[in-house]
Design a protein around this motif. Structure first.
Motif, PDB file in Angstrom:
ATOM      1  N   ASN A 112     -12.967  -9.584  11.386  1.00  0.00           N
ATOM      2  CA  ASN A 112     -12.537  -9.523   9.990  1.00  0.00           C
ATOM      3  C   ASN A 112     -12.082 -10.888   9.495  1.00  0.00           C
ATOM      4  O   ASN A 112     -11.691 -11.756  10.284  1.00  0.00           O
ATOM      5  CB  ASN A 112     -11.397  -8.519   9.831  1.00  0.00           C
ATOM      6  CG  ASN A 112     -11.823  -7.101  10.131  1.00  0.00           C
ATOM      7  OD1 ASN A 112     -11.526  -6.578  11.192  1.00  0.00           O
ATOM      8  ND2 ASN A 112     -12.520  -6.495   9.202  1.00  0.00           N
ATOM      9  N   LEU A 116     -11.846 -10.046   2.237  1.00  0.00           N
ATOM     10  CA  LEU A 116     -11.744  -8.746   2.878  1.00  0.00           C
ATOM     11  C   LEU A 116     -13.054  -8.057   3.217  1.00  0.00           C
ATOM     12  O   LEU A 116     -13.135  -7.327   4.188  1.00  0.00           O
ATOM     13  CB  LEU A 116     -10.888  -7.819   2.011  1.00  0.00           C
ATOM     14  CG  LEU A 116      -9.409  -8.239   1.939  1.00  0.00           C
ATOM     15  CD1 LEU A 116      -8.669  -7.392   0.921  1.00  0.00           C
ATOM     16  CD2 LEU A 116      -8.761  -8.131   3.300  1.00  0.00           C
ATOM     17  N   ARG A 117     -14.072  -8.231   2.432  1.00  0.00           N
ATOM     18  CA  ARG A 117     -15.347  -7.542   2.710  1.00  0.00           C
ATOM     19  C   ARG A 117     -16.373  -8.478   3.342  1.00  0.00           C
ATOM     20  O   ARG A 117     -17.560  -8.173   3.379  1.00  0.00           O
ATOM     21  CB  ARG A 117     -15.877  -6.906   1.423  1.00  0.00           C
ATOM     22  CG  ARG A 117     -14.999  -5.741   0.953  1.00  0.00           C
ATOM     23  CD  ARG A 117     -15.392  -5.231  -0.406  1.00  0.00           C
ATOM     24  NE  ARG A 117     -14.606  -4.050  -0.785  1.00  0.00           N
ATOM     25  CZ  ARG A 117     -13.376  -4.107  -1.310  1.00  0.00           C
ATOM     26  NH1 ARG A 117     -12.809  -5.300  -1.516  1.00  0.00           N
ATOM     27  NH2 ARG A 117     -12.732  -3.000  -1.623  1.00  0.00           N
ATOM     28  N   LEU A 186     -11.666  -0.428   1.908  1.00  0.00           N
ATOM     29  CA  LEU A 186     -10.746  -1.090   2.824  1.00  0.00           C
ATOM     30  C   LEU A 186     -10.019  -0.077   3.700  1.00  0.00           C
ATOM     31  O   LEU A 186      -9.743   1.048   3.287  1.00  0.00           O
ATOM     32  CB  LEU A 186      -9.728  -1.924   2.046  1.00  0.00           C
ATOM     33  CG  LEU A 186     -10.287  -3.056   1.184  1.00  0.00           C
ATOM     34  CD1 LEU A 186      -9.135  -3.817   0.525  1.00  0.00           C
ATOM     35  CD2 LEU A 186     -11.152  -4.001   2.005  1.00  0.00           C
ATOM     36  N   TRP A 187      -9.715  -0.505   4.921  1.00  0.00           N
ATOM     37  CA  TRP A 187      -8.861   0.269   5.814  1.00  0.00           C
ATOM     38  C   TRP A 187      -7.405  -0.001   5.449  1.00  0.00           C
ATOM     39  O   TRP A 187      -7.009  -1.140   5.237  1.00  0.00           O
ATOM     40  CB  TRP A 187      -9.118  -0.131   7.267  1.00  0.00           C
ATOM     41  CG  TRP A 187      -8.324   0.660   8.273  1.00  0.00           C
ATOM     42  CD1 TRP A 187      -8.742   1.758   8.963  1.00  0.00           C
ATOM     43  CD2 TRP A 187      -6.973   0.420   8.699  1.00  0.00           C
ATOM     44  NE1 TRP A 187      -7.745   2.220   9.792  1.00  0.00           N
ATOM     45  CE2 TRP A 187      -6.641   1.407   9.645  1.00  0.00           C
ATOM     46  CE3 TRP A 187      -6.016  -0.538   8.371  1.00  0.00           C
ATOM     47  CZ2 TRP A 187      -5.401   1.470  10.264  1.00  0.00           C
ATOM     48  CZ3 TRP A 187      -4.768  -0.471   8.981  1.00  0.00           C
ATOM     49  CH2 TRP A 187      -4.479   0.522   9.922  1.00  0.00           C
ATOM     50  N   ASP A 188      -6.607   1.051   5.387  1.00  0.00           N
ATOM     51  CA  ASP A 188      -5.179   0.901   5.138  1.00  0.00           C
ATOM     52  C   ASP A 188      -4.427   1.850   6.067  1.00  0.00           C
ATOM     53  O   ASP A 188      -5.023   2.712   6.712  1.00  0.00           O
ATOM     54  CB  ASP A 188      -4.848   1.204   3.674  1.00  0.00           C
ATOM     55  CG  ASP A 188      -3.650   0.394   3.188  1.00  0.00           C
ATOM     56  OD1 ASP A 188      -2.779   0.075   4.024  1.00  0.00           O
ATOM     57  OD2 ASP A 188      -3.584   0.086   1.977  1.00  0.00           O
ATOM     58  N   GLY A 217     -13.010  -1.356  10.888  1.00  0.00           N
ATOM     59  CA  GLY A 217     -12.566  -1.195   9.511  1.00  0.00           C
ATOM     60  C   GLY A 217     -12.492  -2.545   8.828  1.00  0.00           C
ATOM     61  O   GLY A 217     -12.330  -3.581   9.481  1.00  0.00           O
ATOM     62  N   ARG A 219     -10.330  -4.859   7.083  1.00  0.00           N
ATOM     63  CA  ARG A 219      -8.916  -5.133   6.823  1.00  0.00           C
ATOM     64  C   ARG A 219      -8.558  -6.481   7.415  1.00  0.00           C
ATOM     65  O   ARG A 219      -9.231  -6.981   8.317  1.00  0.00           O
ATOM     66  CB  ARG A 219      -8.020  -4.029   7.384  1.00  0.00           C
ATOM     67  CG  ARG A 219      -7.664  -4.126   8.865  1.00  0.00           C
ATOM     68  CD  ARG A 219      -8.820  -3.753   9.764  1.00  0.00           C
ATOM     69  NE  ARG A 219      -8.445  -3.737  11.168  1.00  0.00           N
ATOM     70  CZ  ARG A 219      -8.428  -4.815  11.957  1.00  0.00           C
ATOM     71  NH1 ARG A 219      -8.707  -5.990  11.482  1.00  0.00           N
ATOM     72  NH2 ARG A 219      -8.105  -4.696  13.239  1.00  0.00           N
ATOM     73  N   MET A 221      -4.980  -8.832   8.584  1.00  0.00           N
ATOM     74  CA  MET A 221      -3.530  -8.903   8.770  1.00  0.00           C
ATOM     75  C   MET A 221      -3.100 -10.348   8.946  1.00  0.00           C
ATOM     76  O   MET A 221      -3.781 -11.125   9.614  1.00  0.00           O
ATOM     77  CB  MET A 221      -3.136  -8.081   9.998  1.00  0.00           C
ATOM     78  CG  MET A 221      -3.393  -6.595   9.834  1.00  0.00           C
ATOM     79  SD  MET A 221      -3.268  -5.660  11.381  1.00  0.00           S
ATOM     80  CE  MET A 221      -4.893  -5.995  12.091  1.00  0.00           C
ATOM     81  N   LEU A 234      -0.844  -7.074   4.847  1.00  0.00           N
ATOM     82  CA  LEU A 234      -2.056  -6.339   5.169  1.00  0.00           C
ATOM     83  C   LEU A 234      -2.910  -6.270   3.915  1.00  0.00           C
ATOM     84  O   LEU A 234      -2.444  -5.798   2.868  1.00  0.00           O
ATOM     85  CB  LEU A 234      -1.720  -4.932   5.666  1.00  0.00           C
ATOM     86  CG  LEU A 234      -2.894  -3.974   5.872  1.00  0.00           C
ATOM     87  CD1 LEU A 234      -3.820  -4.479   6.970  1.00  0.00           C
ATOM     88  CD2 LEU A 234      -2.409  -2.559   6.193  1.00  0.00           C
ATOM     89  N   ASN A 235      -4.137  -6.781   4.008  1.00  0.00           N
ATOM     90  CA  ASN A 235      -5.063  -6.810   2.869  1.00  0.00           C
ATOM     91  C   ASN A 235      -4.457  -7.519   1.661  1.00  0.00           C
ATOM     92  O   ASN A 235      -4.640  -7.123   0.514  1.00  0.00           O
ATOM     93  CB  ASN A 235      -5.498  -5.388   2.483  1.00  0.00           C
ATOM     94  CG  ASN A 235      -6.234  -4.689   3.602  1.00  0.00           C
ATOM     95  OD1 ASN A 235      -6.755  -5.339   4.504  1.00  0.00           O
ATOM     96  ND2 ASN A 235      -6.282  -3.364   3.558  1.00  0.00           N
TER      97      ASN A 235
END
Length: 284
Positions: A112, A116-117, A186-188, A217, A219, A221, A234-235
């Motif tokens: 990651n 983010l993507r 997005l993963w949360d 996922g 995301r 950090m 986070l994100n």
């Protein structure tokens, strides 16, 4: 089966072991593992009998076991120093027999990034054959669905053809590629959107050679203000982590949870207002 002759046969210990394992196939030592609670795989091609019965035996040794929390002393065992462990040992989860072509996907790692993507993916191909082999490689990001959801066909968000790749005899080949997946969710912490990176190998005629997938996922950090006013993000959004320790003792075997107990562990933490579990002495 006899049809597996000429292919690679491996044993995959999905949950690892505690604390040391010696693995025998047909009374022949095929592997030795001393890293507890980590998955590992053993090539057993030379030891198996094709088209006949096979015997698998795993010898587990657990030094210095105790049923308390004191794990800060060590004991010399051969040339290794081992910390105290729990007072029980064994195999942590399932063991799979994996039969593949000599050329296979050995590993897939999705990295990651702060954007983010945007992801980087590293694919490791291995060739157990005695000659170089060429395969066509493709990768796809596919929605990962829970088993209880009735989905006819998971959505493919993106696909990349990486072309023909030659893997040297008895060696490995690593490929790196970047992908930007604009439609990814997005993963949360309470919204676990998950995807599979699916890597497929085919031969010159388009026949399937191997397929491997890894769950991940989208995301990222990070910490900001280290040394002055450190905060966790986070994100891109500040998150305050509230946690308790998981001590790693489970009914009824002590050593690992059933899927139902693992889920109860998480839902209990959420009910107490937590958003994280600290796996202090065990694998999460």
């Amino acid at each position: 089966p006899a049809a597996a002759k000429g292919r690679r046969v491996a044993l995959s210990f999905r949950g690892g072991i505690r604390h040391r394992a010696e693995v025998f196939v047909n009374r022949r030592l095929v592997g030795y593992e001393i890293v507890l609670q980590s998955p590992f795989e053993l090539d057993v091609t030379e030891a198996v009998s094709f088209g006949g019965a096979n015997e698998l035996a795993v010898r587990i040794t657990d030094p210095n076991g105790n049923f308390g929390w004191g794990d800060y002393t060590f004991e010399k065992w051969g040339k290794y120093m081992f910390p105290l462990s729990h007072g029980f040992g064994g195999i942590l989860g399932g063991v799979d027999v994996v039969v593949t072509d000599p050329v296979r996907v050995e590993d897939v790692f999705v990295r990651n990034k702060a954007k983010l993507r945007d992801i980087d993916t590293e694919i490791t191909l291995a060739n157990a054959a005695k000659s170089d082999r060429t395969v066509k490689v493709s990768a796809a990001v596919v929605e990962n669905w829970a088993k209880n959801e009735k989905v006819a066909k998971p959505k493919t968000l993106c696909r990349k053809d990486l072309g023909a790749v030659t893997v040297p005899a008895g060696g490995v080949r690593t490929l790196d590629f970047n992908a930007v997946v604009a439609d990814a969710r997005l993963w949360d912490i309470r919204d676990a959107n998950l995807y599979d990176m699916v890597v497929t190998l085919t031969d010159a005629k388009g026949n399937l050679v191997d397929r491997h997938k890894v769950r991940f996922g989208f995301r990222f950090m990070e910490t900001r203000g280290a040394g002055t006013d450190a905060k966790f993000y986070l994100n891109g959004r500040r998150v305050f982590l509230l946690s308790a320790i998981s001590w790693g003792f489970w009914p009824s075997n002590g050593i690992f949870p059933t899927p139902e107990l693992a889920r109860r562990h998480v839902t209990s933490a959420i009910a107490l207002g937590m958003n994280m579990i600290n796996f202090h002495r065990c694998r999460g």
